[in-house]
Scaffold this motif. Structure first.
Motif, PDB file in Angstrom:
ATOM      1  N   HIS A  65      -0.474   5.689   4.446  1.00 52.67           N
ATOM      2  CA  HIS A  65      -0.981   4.045   4.309  1.00 52.67           C
ATOM      3  C   HIS A  65       0.409   3.314   3.487  1.00 52.67           C
ATOM      4  CE1 HIS A  65      -2.667   4.754   0.314  1.00 52.67           C
ATOM      5  NE2 HIS A  65      -2.826   5.981   0.759  1.00 52.67           N
ATOM      6  N   ASN A  66       1.419   3.529   4.032  1.00 50.52           N
ATOM      7  CA  ASN A  66       2.373   2.595   3.540  1.00 50.52           C
ATOM      8  C   ASN A  66       2.275   1.270   4.038  1.00 50.52           C
ATOM      9  OD1 ASN A  66       3.437   4.426   5.723  1.00 50.52           O
ATOM     10  ND2 ASN A  66       4.802   2.445   6.115  1.00 50.52           N
ATOM     11  N   VAL A  67       3.128   0.505   3.363  1.00 55.52           N
ATOM     12  CA  VAL A  67       3.302  -1.060   3.714  1.00 55.52           C
ATOM     13  C   VAL A  67       3.464  -0.964   5.415  1.00 55.52           C
ATOM     14  CG1 VAL A  67       4.822  -3.229   3.642  1.00 55.52           C
ATOM     15  CG2 VAL A  67       4.073  -2.245   1.620  1.00 55.52           C
ATOM     16  N   GLY A  68       2.772  -1.863   6.006  1.00 53.64           N
ATOM     17  CA  GLY A  68       2.997  -2.088   7.343  1.00 53.64           C
ATOM     18  C   GLY A  68       2.340  -1.039   8.548  1.00 53.64           C
ATOM     19  N   SER A  69       1.669  -0.130   7.860  1.00 55.98           N
ATOM     20  CA  SER A  69       0.954   1.103   8.464  1.00 55.98           C
ATOM     21  C   SER A  69      -0.256   0.428   8.826  1.00 55.98           C
ATOM     22  CB  SER A  69       1.270   2.380   7.776  1.00 55.98           C
ATOM     23  OG  SER A  69       0.001   2.182   6.747  1.00 55.98           O
ATOM     24  N   ALA A  70      -1.056   1.251   9.887  1.00 52.99           N
ATOM     25  CA  ALA A  70      -2.217   0.678  10.381  1.00 52.99           C
ATOM     26  C   ALA A  70      -3.212   1.038   9.191  1.00 52.99           C
ATOM     27  CB  ALA A  70      -2.702   1.476  11.630  1.00 52.99           C
ATOM     28  N   HIS A 348      -2.759  -0.951  -7.488  1.00 47.91           N
ATOM     29  CA  HIS A 348      -2.376  -0.921  -6.069  1.00 47.91           C
ATOM     30  C   HIS A 348      -2.997   0.207  -5.249  1.00 47.91           C
ATOM     31  CE1 HIS A 348       0.935   2.245  -5.508  1.00 47.91           C
ATOM     32  NE2 HIS A 348       1.058   1.963  -6.910  1.00 47.91           N
ATOM     33  N   HIS A 349      -3.148  -0.287  -3.830  1.00 44.86           N
ATOM     34  CA  HIS A 349      -3.778   0.509  -2.754  1.00 44.86           C
ATOM     35  C   HIS A 349      -2.789   1.209  -1.952  1.00 44.86           C
ATOM     36  CE1 HIS A 349      -3.309  -2.275   0.529  1.00 44.86           C
ATOM     37  NE2 HIS A 349      -4.057  -3.162  -0.209  1.00 44.86           N
ATOM     38  N   ASP A 350      -1.487   0.809  -1.843  1.00 41.69           N
ATOM     39  CA  ASP A 350      -0.499   1.093  -0.873  1.00 41.69           C
ATOM     40  C   ASP A 350       0.129   2.547  -1.488  1.00 41.69           C
ATOM     41  OD1 ASP A 350       0.843  -0.426  -2.855  1.00 41.69           O
ATOM     42  OD2 ASP A 350       2.869   0.246  -1.732  1.00 41.69           O
ATOM     43  N   ALA A 351       0.797   3.309  -0.644  1.00 40.99           N
ATOM     44  CA  ALA A 351       1.314   4.416  -1.083  1.00 40.99           C
ATOM     45  C   ALA A 351       2.621   4.634  -0.293  1.00 40.99           C
ATOM     46  CB  ALA A 351       0.309   5.904  -0.783  1.00 40.99           C
ATOM     47  N   TRP A 352       3.393   5.744  -0.624  1.00 41.53           N
ATOM     48  CA  TRP A 352       4.612   6.016   0.105  1.00 41.53           C
ATOM     49  C   TRP A 352       4.251   6.976   1.346  1.00 41.53           C
ATOM     50  CZ3 TRP A 352       8.490   3.323   0.684  1.00 41.53           C
ATOM     51  CH2 TRP A 352       9.165   2.733  -0.277  1.00 41.53           C
ATOM     52  N   VAL A 353       3.057   7.759   0.939  1.00 44.44           N
ATOM     53  CA  VAL A 353       2.697   8.540   2.261  1.00 44.44           C
ATOM     54  C   VAL A 353       1.194   8.363   2.156  1.00 44.44           C
ATOM     55  CG1 VAL A 353       2.966  10.439   3.717  1.00 44.44           C
ATOM     56  CG2 VAL A 353       4.593   9.842   2.110  1.00 44.44           C
ATOM     57  N   ASN A 354       0.338   9.800   1.658  1.00 46.19           N
ATOM     58  CA  ASN A 354      -1.127   9.662   1.677  1.00 46.19           C
ATOM     59  C   ASN A 354      -1.418   9.257   0.113  1.00 46.19           C
ATOM     60  OD1 ASN A 354      -0.332  11.783   3.619  1.00 46.19           O
ATOM     61  ND2 ASN A 354      -2.447  11.444   3.965  1.00 46.19           N
ATOM     62  N   TRP A 392      -4.010  -4.195  -5.026  1.00 47.96           N
ATOM     63  CA  TRP A 392      -2.578  -4.838  -4.603  1.00 47.96           C
ATOM     64  C   TRP A 392      -1.951  -3.911  -3.506  1.00 47.96           C
ATOM     65  CZ3 TRP A 392      -2.498  -9.244  -6.886  1.00 47.96           C
ATOM     66  CH2 TRP A 392      -2.782  -9.247  -8.298  1.00 47.96           C
ATOM     67  N   ASP A 393      -1.580  -4.593  -2.603  1.00 49.61           N
ATOM     68  CA  ASP A 393      -0.651  -4.040  -1.671  1.00 49.61           C
ATOM     69  C   ASP A 393       0.863  -4.061  -2.026  1.00 49.61           C
ATOM     70  OD1 ASP A 393       0.178  -2.727   0.619  1.00 49.61           O
ATOM     71  OD2 ASP A 393      -0.732  -4.242   2.198  1.00 49.61           O
ATOM     72  N   GLY A 394       1.762  -3.026  -1.370  1.00 46.17           N
ATOM     73  CA  GLY A 394       3.190  -3.308  -1.552  1.00 46.17           C
ATOM     74  C   GLY A 394       3.468  -3.148  -2.862  1.00 46.17           C
ATOM     75  N   GLU A 395       3.054  -2.257  -3.734  1.00 44.10           N
ATOM     76  CA  GLU A 395       3.596  -1.976  -5.110  1.00 44.10           C
ATOM     77  C   GLU A 395       4.670  -1.080  -5.101  1.00 44.10           C
ATOM     78  OE1 GLU A 395       4.112   0.282  -8.985  1.00 44.10           O
ATOM     79  OE2 GLU A 395       3.820   0.878  -7.126  1.00 44.10           O
ATOM     80  N   GLU A 396       4.662  -0.088  -4.099  1.00 45.94           N
ATOM     81  CA  GLU A 396       5.880   1.007  -4.054  1.00 45.94           C
ATOM     82  C   GLU A 396       7.215   0.304  -3.872  1.00 45.94           C
ATOM     83  OE1 GLU A 396       5.647   3.754  -5.365  1.00 45.94           O
ATOM     84  OE2 GLU A 396       3.401   4.292  -5.447  1.00 45.94           O
ATOM     85  N   PRO A 397       7.163  -0.585  -2.806  1.00 43.32           N
ATOM     86  CA  PRO A 397       8.654  -1.032  -2.550  1.00 43.32           C
ATOM     87  C   PRO A 397       9.179  -1.820  -3.436  1.00 43.32           C
ATOM     88  CG  PRO A 397       7.112  -1.171  -0.691  1.00 43.32           C
ATOM     89  CD  PRO A 397       6.098  -0.790  -1.456  1.00 43.32           C
ATOM     90  N   GLY A 398       8.373  -2.447  -4.370  1.00 42.55           N
ATOM     91  CA  GLY A 398       9.117  -3.345  -5.639  1.00 42.55           C
ATOM     92  C   GLY A 398       7.846  -4.347  -5.805  1.00 42.55           C
ATOM     93  N   GLN A 521       3.495  15.689  -7.291  1.00 41.76           N
ATOM     94  CA  GLN A 521       4.320  15.569  -6.203  1.00 41.76           C
ATOM     95  C   GLN A 521       4.619  14.140  -5.677  1.00 41.76           C
ATOM     96  OE1 GLN A 521       5.140  18.091  -4.212  1.00 41.76           O
ATOM     97  NE2 GLN A 521       4.085  19.727  -5.402  1.00 41.76           N
ATOM     98  N   TYR A 522       5.059  13.656  -6.969  1.00 42.86           N
ATOM     99  CA  TYR A 522       5.482  12.204  -6.902  1.00 42.86           C
ATOM    100  C   TYR A 522       6.149  11.555  -5.594  1.00 42.86           C
ATOM    101  CZ  TYR A 522       7.426   7.975  -8.982  1.00 42.86           C
ATOM    102  OH  TYR A 522       7.655   6.584  -9.387  1.00 42.86           O
ATOM    103  N   HIS A 523       5.487  10.576  -4.745  1.00 44.50           N
ATOM    104  CA  HIS A 523       6.154  10.118  -3.677  1.00 44.50           C
ATOM    105  C   HIS A 523       6.617  11.034  -2.484  1.00 44.50           C
ATOM    106  CE1 HIS A 523       7.424   6.373  -6.120  1.00 44.50           C
ATOM    107  NE2 HIS A 523       6.069   6.478  -6.177  1.00 44.50           N
ATOM    108  N   SER A 524       5.737  12.046  -2.472  1.00 50.67           N
ATOM    109  CA  SER A 524       5.925  13.069  -1.386  1.00 50.67           C
ATOM    110  C   SER A 524       4.941  13.123  -0.482  1.00 50.67           C
ATOM    111  CB  SER A 524       6.066  14.693  -2.077  1.00 50.67           C
ATOM    112  OG  SER A 524       5.890  15.528  -1.171  1.00 50.67           O
ATOM    113  N   ILE A 525       5.042  13.809   0.840  1.00 53.57           N
ATOM    114  CA  ILE A 525       3.747  14.012   1.659  1.00 53.57           C
ATOM    115  C   ILE A 525       2.761  15.032   0.941  1.00 53.57           C
ATOM    116  CG2 ILE A 525       5.228  13.602   3.930  1.00 53.57           C
ATOM    117  CD1 ILE A 525       4.894  16.661   4.169  1.00 53.57           C
TER     118      ILE A 525
END
Ligand SMILES: [Zn+2]
Length: 755
Positions: A65-70, A348-354, A392-398, A521-525
């Motif tokens: 559930h990264n930014v821009g994903s369904a 925030h609620h967004d993630a890089w992966v799960n 929040w959305d979009g925390e991970e990118p910045g 497992q920071y920022h990993s699948i």
């Protein structure tokens, strides 16, 4: 990092002891309101369920559930529906932000042998979500410049400015080279920034097993640590300003004026790519040149060399530079009496992966807080002040979601916001509290009342005892034993509190538990529900404890007849930050004087192995004495005002915490609300105007952690002593303004108590 607490001004030590309220007292409450409050808080704490937190995590981390994903949008809508079902007035605020995703990623070793990096994290049968390949963002660093480069490789340790000084002494330049840096020691975005400043044309960042892999413990899936195929994704945005690169300082609404991509200052100058230790090993093994200094060596089975070459590397990175929607969920529980004062909470609620741990461990517990507030509301409780929960959305990118929201609403926030309480990833172990120290007494009072789930102590006592165990000196231990409040570490950036504290001047707390997870497992699948429930807070009891601490703090802030702040710990901390500036100056004066002497004595020529030549360090001019006098005077005034307010609080308690007249409360709250805003200067920091707070800010070359009094400190770190001194009056003015506001509040409280 813990720093010894010193009292440069004797008077300032008094409120340290007087600041914490006594047994049974609640800061900001009259005795009658305190009794009612305790009942509601007990109901709240009893209502928090670890099982609900687990189920929230299962749902929110079920798909990438990264930014821009369904699923990012799906999660936002699910969270929205939840808030509504609990009686909140909830909505989604949408912004449109620059969010690059990978188009091309190539990393090859061309000489002396050939190797092509896999740039892949393989699915594991045991971890069901690791196979959701179609929805996973590939391994990359967001906001890396596009580029296609070929060059000799140089190993630069963590890639800090100090590391390049060390390289220079080895006679090695990275001009025209591709550098490989290991993760760790500060914000990853600093690595390509400093590399480019030194002339490098590409940057590779890898996870060394010494940091978070097999050197630390068993690797996944046998244990919780990063395996040789695990990669840390992440943003490498530059440090000028956080948020959408195209809309600095203003909200990224549909019709906002946008910079062109070429004008955006926060995109890196050179291409950057993160890799696993497995992909890094052949590259590091192909390096020649000097053996790396001892402190630079990691845990891969190879002798670490610095280079340059003979390794010749091809690095190619290109992104789709799309503008994507982000969805902040904003849920309000309107206050009855002081509804125009806002108490905010976010994760925030967004993630890089799960992202089960980052950020869902925090989001899942925050939602449980909100659910139980809804239960209380249905049972007849209504907050005095307005409570606002933000997912929040979009925390991970910045920090996109929180920064754009704060930028959009900054005028209202500065008028209405009492505080912002943040959480992000939660683990197990010890309570961490960072933020502005005016909330230190409040959070300590709350934490004293929450039981640690796995030991016989309160979460307060456990944190305090762990601070004592980690203290570096007997003096520090003595100070900690004397304290009645948790030391609140200053925050820089790194999560969604940044815009609230650094841009809008709002009192901030960041809370979480950590220190006892069996890996990361920071920022990993592999930061998945399976991983979290096997290696982190497996029974969610620390999720429950965090919900109890954070939710109780929210209740306490929302319901207090007067805002529960005490400035004594903050005045003490700011005094300490000033002491550190003076200590830094003295240290640099001594260091450069000694270095100059040793160079003249021939110490370096005599001690360097003639067969392994090392270049002597450069002669640095000894820094001149600087005048901190305006700042010291202002801090003295701050400490006197803070002490006066603490004494007024003590006098209030001594009178039995009587009910204050409504008119007196109104005036007092209005004055208290202004104090934290006084630390702002609209011009901002000298080279980072987005950062307005004169006390709390991140370092331009460290990131994450705080660099208190950055206007002065940043120039000192750059050895620009006169420029540093030139910033002192501006900081002093902000501190003096805060002191005057606190003095006014003290006068109000004294007047309210006068017979
Ligand atoms: Zn996070």
């Amino acid at each position: 990092m813990k720093i010894r607490i010193s009292c440069s001004i004797v008077f300032a030590c008094l409120p340290l002891i007087a600041s914490a309220s006594g047994e049974g007292e609640l800061l900001g409450y009259d005795s009658q309101a305190a009794g009612v409050q305790r009942d509601w808080e007990q109901k709240f704490q009893d209502g928090i369920s670890a099982d609900n937190i687990r189920e929230n995590m299962r749902r929110l981390s079920a798909r990438p559930h990264n930014v821009g994903s369904a699923y990012d949008k799906d999660n936002a809508e699910w969270i929205l529906a939840k808030f509504k079902s609990w009686g909140f007035d909830a909505k989604i605020e949408k912004f449109e932000v620059l969010f690059p995703t990978p188009k091309t990623r190539v990393l090859e070793l061309l000489e002396p042998t050939r190797f092509r990096a896999s740039l892949q994290e393989p699915a594991l049968a045991v971890d069901p979500t690791s196979g959701q390949t179609a929805e996973q963002l590939p391994t990359y660093n967001a906001y890396s410049a596009d580029g296609d480069v070929r060059a000799r490789l140089v190993y630069v340790n963590y890639g800090s400015r100090e590391d390049y000084e060390e390289l220079a002494r080895l006679g090695i330049s990275v001009q025209g080279a591709i550098v490989i840096a290991r993760y760790g020691e500060g914000w990853r975005g600093i690595k390509p920034k400093v590399a480019a400043e030194h002339g490098a044309i590409g940057c590779i960042i890898y996870s060394d097993p010494a940091g978070d892999g097999y050197f630390q413990g068993e690797t996944y899936p046998a244990g919780g640590w990063r395996s040789k195929q695990g990669v840390q994704r992440g943003s490498v945005m530059d440090t000028d300003y956080p948020g959408d690169p195209l809309t600095p300082g203003v909200g990224a609404t549909t019709d906002a004026k946008r910079l062109s991509l070429a004008e955006a200052k926060t995109i890196t100058k050179i291409p950057v790519l993160p890799i696993s230790s497995g992909d890094a090993l052949p590259l590091l093994a192909a390096l020649g040149g000097p053996v790396a200094p001892k402190a630079w060596r990691g845990a891969l089975p190879v002798t670490y060399h610095v280079g340059p070459g003979p390794a010749l590397v091809h690095l190619q990175v290109a992104s789709n530079w799309d503008v994507k929607p982000i969805y902040d969920v904003i849920a309000t529980l309107p206050g009855t009496q002081d509804g125009d004062q806002w108490v905010l909470r976010g994760n925030h609620h967004d993630a890089w992966v799960n992202g089960a741990e980052d950020p869902i461990s925090g989001q899942a517990e925050m939602l449980e807080e909100a659910r139980v507030l809804g239960v209380l509301h249905a049972a007849g409780w209504t907050p005095k002040r307005t409570i606002i929960y933000c997912a929040w959305d979009g925390e991970e990118p910045g920090l996109l979601g929180s920064v754009e929201w704060v930028e959009t609403h900054v005028a209202e926030l500065q008028q209405h916001a009492v505080s912002y309480l943040n959480s992000d990833s939660n683990g197990r172990g010890f309570l961490f509290a960072g933020g502005t120290q005016d909330l230190g007494v409040l959070v300590s009072e709350v934490a004293r009342g929450i039981r640690d789930p796995e030991t016989p102590f309160s979460v307060y006592e456990r944190a305090r005892l762990s601070d004592i165990a980690e203290a570096k000196s007997a003096d520090e231990r003595a100070d900690l034993r004397k304290r009645q409040d948790l030391p609140i570490e200053a925050l820089g950036d790194g999560s969604d509190f940044t815009a609230f504290q650094d841009f809008a001047g709002i009192s901030t707390l960041d809370l979480g538990f950590g220190g006892e997870e069996a890996g990361t497992q920071y920022h990993s699948i592999y930061d998945s529900f399976y991983w979290y429930t096997h290696f982190a807070d497996t029974s969610f009891v620390y999720g429950r404890a965090l919900a109890q601490v954070a939710g109780t703090a929210m209740l306490r802030l929302a319901d207090a007849p007067f805002i529960p702040v005490d400035y004594a710990p903050q005045a003490e901390a700011i005094g300490k930050y000033e002491d550190e500036l003076e200590a830094l100056l003295k240290q640099k004066q001594d260091e450069y004087t000694e270095r100059d002497l040793e160079l003249r004595e021939g110490v370096f020529v005599a001690t360097v192995d003639p067969r392994k030549p090392l270049i002597a360090p450069p002669v640095e001019p000894v820094p001149p004495f600087m005048s901190f006098a305006p700042l010291k005077n202002a801090i003295n005034a701050l400490q006197i005002s803070a002490s006066r307010y603490s004494k007024a609080l003590a006098a209030y308690r001594a009178k039995g915490s009587p009910l204050l007249a409504a008119s007196a409360l109104k005036k007092l709250n209005a004055d208290l609300l202004r104090v934290s805003r006084a630390f702002l200067n609209e011009k901002g920091l000298p080279e980072r105007p987005w950062f307005k707070n004169q006390i709390y800010a991140p370092g331009a070359y460290t990131g994450y952690g705080a660099k208190p009094i950055a206007a002065v400190r940043e120039y000192m770190d750059q050895r620009q002593w006169l420029k540093a001194e030139g910033q002192v009056p501006q900081v002093a003015q902000a501190v003096a303004n805060a002191a005057a506001n606190i003095d006014q509040a003290a006068q109000d409280l004294e007047a309210a108590l006068a017979p």
